[in-house]
Design a protein around this motif. Structure first.
Motif, mmCIF file in Angstrom:
data_model
loop_
_atom_site.group_PDB
_atom_site.id
_atom_site.type_symbol
_atom_site.label_atom_id
_atom_site.label_comp_id
_atom_site.label_asym_id
_atom_site.label_seq_id
_atom_site.Cartn_x
_atom_site.Cartn_y
_atom_site.Cartn_z
ATOM 1 N N LYS A 56 0.849 -1.197 0.000
ATOM 2 C CA LYS A 56 0.000 0.000 0.000
ATOM 3 C C LYS A 56 0.876 1.235 0.000
ATOM 4 O O LYS A 56 1.973 1.241 0.559
ATOM 5 C CB LYS A 56 -0.875 0.032 1.261
ATOM 6 N N GLU A 57 0.353 2.292 -0.574
ATOM 7 C CA GLU A 57 1.085 3.560 -0.534
ATOM 8 C C GLU A 57 0.124 4.693 -0.178
ATOM 9 O O GLU A 57 -1.096 4.552 -0.294
ATOM 10 C CB GLU A 57 1.774 3.838 -1.870
ATOM 11 N N THR A 58 0.703 5.768 0.277
ATOM 12 C CA THR A 58 -0.095 6.928 0.656
ATOM 13 C C THR A 58 0.569 8.194 0.134
ATOM 14 O O THR A 58 1.795 8.231 -0.059
ATOM 15 C CB THR A 58 -0.261 7.016 2.198
ATOM 16 N N ARG A 59 -0.250 9.222 -0.103
ATOM 17 C CA ARG A 59 0.298 10.530 -0.455
ATOM 18 C C ARG A 59 0.569 11.379 0.791
ATOM 19 O O ARG A 59 1.148 12.464 0.689
ATOM 20 C CB ARG A 59 -0.675 11.286 -1.365
ATOM 21 N N GLN A 60 0.106 10.879 1.953
ATOM 22 C CA GLN A 60 0.371 11.619 3.185
ATOM 23 C C GLN A 60 1.868 11.600 3.479
ATOM 24 O O GLN A 60 2.580 10.666 3.118
ATOM 25 C CB GLN A 60 -0.404 10.987 4.348
ATOM 26 N N LYS A 61 2.323 12.674 4.185
ATOM 27 C CA LYS A 61 3.766 12.801 4.344
ATOM 28 C C LYS A 61 4.302 12.248 5.660
ATOM 29 O O LYS A 61 5.427 11.760 5.727
ATOM 30 C CB LYS A 61 4.168 14.280 4.213
ATOM 31 N N GLN A 62 3.500 12.328 6.716
ATOM 32 C CA GLN A 62 4.031 11.995 8.041
ATOM 33 C C GLN A 62 3.448 10.742 8.668
ATOM 34 O O GLN A 62 3.945 10.262 9.685
ATOM 35 C CB GLN A 62 3.842 13.187 8.988
ATOM 36 N N SER A 63 2.344 10.223 8.101
ATOM 37 C CA SER A 63 1.770 9.020 8.715
ATOM 38 C C SER A 63 0.977 8.226 7.681
ATOM 39 O O SER A 63 0.611 8.743 6.621
ATOM 40 C CB SER A 63 0.868 9.394 9.886
ATOM 41 N N PHE A 64 0.769 6.954 8.000
ATOM 42 C CA PHE A 64 0.106 6.034 7.080
ATOM 43 C C PHE A 64 -1.293 5.730 7.609
ATOM 44 O O PHE A 64 -1.439 5.165 8.688
ATOM 45 C CB PHE A 64 0.921 4.742 6.963
ATOM 46 N N PRO A 65 -2.345 6.087 6.862
ATOM 47 C CA PRO A 65 -3.714 5.896 7.362
ATOM 48 C C PRO A 65 -4.071 4.416 7.525
ATOM 49 O O PRO A 65 -3.831 3.618 6.625
ATOM 50 C CB PRO A 65 -4.584 6.529 6.265
ATOM 51 N N PHE A 66 -4.655 4.074 8.673
ATOM 52 C CA PHE A 66 -5.083 2.688 8.899
ATOM 53 C C PHE A 66 -6.180 2.282 7.916
ATOM 54 O O PHE A 66 -6.310 1.112 7.570
ATOM 55 C CB PHE A 66 -5.600 2.520 10.341
ATOM 56 N N LYS A 67 -6.962 3.258 7.462
ATOM 57 C CA LYS A 67 -8.092 2.898 6.603
ATOM 58 C C LYS A 67 -7.654 2.372 5.235
ATOM 59 O O LYS A 67 -8.467 1.827 4.484
ATOM 60 C CB LYS A 67 -9.055 4.084 6.435
ATOM 61 N N ASN A 68 -6.349 2.509 4.924
ATOM 62 C CA ASN A 68 -5.862 1.911 3.680
ATOM 63 C C ASN A 68 -5.918 0.380 3.700
ATOM 64 O O ASN A 68 -5.782 -0.260 2.669
ATOM 65 C CB ASN A 68 -4.409 2.334 3.401
ATOM 66 N N PHE A 69 -6.074 -0.180 4.906
ATOM 67 C CA PHE A 69 -6.117 -1.637 5.030
ATOM 68 C C PHE A 69 -7.520 -2.089 5.379
ATOM 69 O O PHE A 69 -8.122 -1.586 6.320
ATOM 70 C CB PHE A 69 -5.141 -2.110 6.112
ATOM 71 N N HIS A 70 -8.004 -3.050 4.611
ATOM 72 C CA HIS A 70 -9.317 -3.623 4.909
ATOM 73 C C HIS A 70 -9.167 -4.648 6.029
ATOM 74 O O HIS A 70 -8.159 -5.338 6.132
ATOM 75 C CB HIS A 70 -9.899 -4.301 3.674
ATOM 76 N N GLU A 71 -10.211 -4.745 6.816
ATOM 77 C CA GLU A 71 -10.201 -5.664 7.957
ATOM 78 C C GLU A 71 -9.929 -7.106 7.509
ATOM 79 O O GLU A 71 -9.167 -7.844 8.134
ATOM 80 C CB GLU A 71 -11.542 -5.568 8.705
ATOM 81 N N PHE A 120 3.603 -10.060 5.811
ATOM 82 C CA PHE A 120 4.181 -8.728 5.975
ATOM 83 C C PHE A 120 3.474 -7.703 5.107
ATOM 84 O O PHE A 120 2.583 -8.036 4.310
ATOM 85 C CB PHE A 120 5.696 -8.756 5.693
ATOM 86 N N LEU A 121 3.868 -6.451 5.294
ATOM 87 C CA LEU A 121 3.333 -5.338 4.520
ATOM 88 C C LEU A 121 4.483 -4.601 3.843
ATOM 89 O O LEU A 121 5.577 -4.511 4.401
ATOM 90 C CB LEU A 121 2.600 -4.350 5.429
ATOM 91 N N ILE A 122 4.220 -4.086 2.662
ATOM 92 C CA ILE A 122 5.142 -3.147 2.032
ATOM 93 C C ILE A 122 4.429 -1.795 1.994
ATOM 94 O O ILE A 122 3.360 -1.673 1.392
ATOM 95 C CB ILE A 122 5.542 -3.609 0.616
ATOM 96 N N LEU A 123 4.987 -0.818 2.709
ATOM 97 C CA LEU A 123 4.365 0.504 2.851
ATOM 98 C C LEU A 123 5.213 1.530 2.120
ATOM 99 O O LEU A 123 6.432 1.595 2.314
ATOM 100 C CB LEU A 123 4.282 0.884 4.337
ATOM 101 N N ARG A 124 4.569 2.352 1.312
ATOM 102 C CA ARG A 124 5.340 3.367 0.583
ATOM 103 C C ARG A 124 4.745 4.754 0.827
ATOM 104 O O ARG A 124 3.522 4.933 0.726
ATOM 105 C CB ARG A 124 5.329 3.053 -0.915
#
Lengths: 194, 194
Positions: free
Chosen positions: B99-114, B131-135
């Motif tokens: 998953k990736e985000t455009r946010q700069k300082q934190s990764f939103p939990f809502k990017n992940f489905h339950e 595992f997760l790959i976070l960008r």
């Protein structure tokens, strides 16, 4: 509505009940349903996490009707690049293809696509547990066989199919049961860990 | 033509070239393409056999035009019951979500489905490598994190997102390279085998 997937499996919108018919006259092509029930059981019982992969579809056009969800209006079946099933069992990767035939004495090689066998070879080389579940529909006989053994027998065969007696000699027979319908994990244990 | 998959990824029929842009101005949401290139590289080099699962689609209607292949004329996106990627690495089962985000300082939990996190928990309990790959797209920072660690941090958090500094402290940073674009297997080694 009813249609056929590229693998020949008939799709019907009515779901099959979970208790399989046991009379001979009703024995048909139902391996995929039985496998799906068995892996759901393994997941529930926390014995293995195995899922069937979705049918690969090439999407060409999508409509977005107002106030309703996206509707795919043009798409085509793609050829899968892997097998239908994979998952984790005691930390190990397992990967298999399940096929059945109406033939009585031998299993046609043409039931397996080249890319599926190549994928199983790749998995085997990466030390995964690669196998086949073969069912003779008429007699409801089920065999679990190492993919590498099947591939070697295919490569050295001059026939277009593998005789049932050769399969029986080189695999583990599994009876069709009730819960799970096809209990193939003990056969996996015997093939790979004994 | 262009449309969005349910995960928000934009589909374009034109394929991205294989050399990613490196200038800052062009840094966008492209994690999925980069992962796909990386797993294709791992397969070619026989380092791991990892595939992206097909997008699950519920097929409602299929036409069979004469002399041409079956055309799906009505279908809908279904919610996946698993993550997008799984495969085999040195015999071990691995399973991850990218998953990736455009946010700069934190990764939103809502990017992940339950259901994705539940699946990763199931895999973890069956001793698979989950595992997760976070960008972070703006800075092209990529982190590989154990799913179990992420889930624990999520459960104990009172925020709606995970701060980048917490991610950095609890994961392995991976640089974006050329071939493979995202070389995440060494991070998997460090997370699970050291």
């Amino acid at each position: 509505m009813r249609f056929r997937y590229p693998n020949g499996k008939l799709y019907t919108s009515k779901k099959r009940t979970s208790s399989p018919s046991v009379n001979n006259g009703n024995r048909g092509m139902r391996l995929e349903d039985d496998i799906n029930e068995s892996i759901a059981y393994y997941r529930r019982e926390k014995m293995a996490v195995i899922h069937k992969k979705p049918t690969p579809v090439q999407i060409v056009n999508v409509d977005y009707p107002a106030r309703s969800r996206a509707k795919i209006t043009e798409a085509y079946f793609r050829q899968a690049s892997t097998t239908d099933y994979n998952g984790v069992y005691r930390g190990f990767y397992l990967d298999f293809e399940a096929k059945e035939t109406r033939q009585k004495q031998s299993f046609p090689f043409k039931n397996f696509h080249e890319h599926q066998l190549q994928h199983l070879t790749d998995v085997d080389e990466e030390q995964g547990l690669a196998f086949l579940i073969l069912r003779f529909a008429e007699t409801d006989e089920i065999f679990v066989m190492k993919a590498s053994v099947f591939i070697q027998l295919k490569e050295t065969s001059t026939r277009k199919s593998l005789q049932k007696q050769v399969i029986a000699k080189n695999s583990i027979a599994v009876s069709s049961g009730f819960i799970p319908t096809i209990d193939f994990l003990p056969a996996v244990d015997r093939l790979f860990f004994q």
